[in-house]
Design a protein around this motif. Sequence first.
Motif, short mmCIF file in Angstrom:
data_model
loop_
_atom_site.label_atom_id
_atom_site.label_comp_id
_atom_site.label_asym_id
_atom_site.label_seq_id
_atom_site.Cartn_x
_atom_site.Cartn_y
_atom_site.Cartn_z
N GLU A 1 0.83 -1.22 0.00
CA GLU A 1 0.00 0.00 0.00
C GLU A 1 0.86 1.26 0.00
O GLU A 1 0.54 2.24 -0.67
N ARG A 2 1.96 1.22 0.72
CA ARG A 2 2.82 2.39 0.79
C ARG A 2 3.57 2.65 -0.51
O ARG A 2 3.98 3.77 -0.79
N LYS A 3 3.76 1.59 -1.31
CA LYS A 3 4.54 1.71 -2.54
C LYS A 3 3.67 1.85 -3.80
O LYS A 3 4.21 2.14 -4.88
N LEU A 4 2.37 1.65 -3.67
CA LEU A 4 1.51 1.66 -4.86
C LEU A 4 1.63 2.95 -5.65
O LEU A 4 1.77 2.93 -6.88
N ARG A 5 1.58 4.07 -4.96
CA ARG A 5 1.57 5.36 -5.65
C ARG A 5 2.82 5.56 -6.49
O ARG A 5 2.77 6.17 -7.56
N THR A 6 3.95 5.06 -6.03
CA THR A 6 5.21 5.27 -6.75
C THR A 6 5.28 4.49 -8.06
O THR A 6 6.17 4.74 -8.88
N THR A 7 4.37 3.52 -8.23
CA THR A 7 4.40 2.71 -9.47
C THR A 7 3.32 3.11 -10.46
O THR A 7 3.23 2.51 -11.54
N ARG A 8 2.50 4.07 -10.11
CA ARG A 8 1.44 4.48 -11.04
C ARG A 8 2.04 5.03 -12.32
O ARG A 8 3.03 5.74 -12.30
N GLY A 9 1.41 4.70 -13.43
CA GLY A 9 1.91 5.12 -14.73
C GLY A 9 2.71 4.05 -15.43
O GLY A 9 2.98 4.14 -16.63
N LEU A 10 3.10 3.00 -14.69
CA LEU A 10 3.82 1.89 -15.29
C LEU A 10 2.84 0.90 -15.91
O LEU A 10 1.66 0.87 -15.58
N GLU A 11 3.33 0.06 -16.80
CA GLU A 11 2.52 -1.01 -17.38
C GLU A 11 2.09 -1.96 -16.27
O GLU A 11 2.84 -2.17 -15.30
N PRO A 12 0.87 -2.54 -16.38
CA PRO A 12 0.36 -3.41 -15.30
C PRO A 12 1.33 -4.51 -14.90
O PRO A 12 1.56 -4.73 -13.70
N GLU A 13 1.89 -5.20 -15.88
CA GLU A 13 2.80 -6.30 -15.53
C GLU A 13 4.05 -5.78 -14.84
O GLU A 13 4.54 -6.39 -13.88
#
Length: 205
Positions: free
Chosen positions: A144-156
Motif C-alpha cells: 500500500e505504501r509503494k503503490l503510488r510510486t508505481t502508477r503510470g507503469l505497465e500493469p505487468e
Amino acid sequence: MTRRTDWPGGAPAPENGGAASSSRAEEAAPSGPRDPVEQARAICLRLLTGTPRTRSQLAEALRKRGIPDAAAEEVLARFEEVGLIDDAGFADAWVESRHHSRGLARRALARELRTKGVESSVIEGALGRLDAEQEEETARALVERKLRTTRGLEPERRLRRLAAMLARKGYAEGLALRVVRQALEEEAEHHGDGASEWQESFPDL
C-alpha cells in the motif's frame, strides 16, 4: 629550596620535575589486565555497553583479540549464567524490531539471525511469535505504501516491481504476487477502472 619532608615518606624531591621517575612508572605499569579472563571480561563488557550481542558475536570478538579459548569460554558461560548474554532474548527483540521497522518476513529474519550466530532452535522459537496472518498483513501494508510510486507503469511491470520489493524482504513468491495483485485490483475498483484488466493480464496469479 624544596625540603625532603615535602614529599611522601620523606623521600627527596625528584629531579627534572619528576619526568624521569614518571617515565619509569609508565614503563613498569601494565597497560591493561594481563590475566586473559580479566581481559575477556573487559572486552565483553565494553562490547555489551548499549548494544546487545549474541554469544557467537562475543566469542568471535574474543578470538580476534587473541583470548585463549578456555578463558573465553569461562567468561561467556558466566555472562550467560547472569543474563548478560541471552540469545533467545536477543532473537525475540530482533524479530519484533526488524519486522515492525523494516517489514522483514520470517525468511529474511532467519537469515539475519543466522549471520549473528544464533542457533536454529532459538531462531525457530523467535519466529514462532510471527504468524502467517501477521506476516501477510505486513506485506499488504508495504505494498500500500509503494503503490503510488508505481502508477503510470505497465500493469505487468507494476506487479513485478512490487512483488520484487516483497521478495527482497523475504516474502515467498506466491504470497508476494497474491498480495500485490489484490492491492492493484482494489486500487482499480476504487478509481472506477475495474479489476478485469488485472484478471485478464494475470489469470493464473
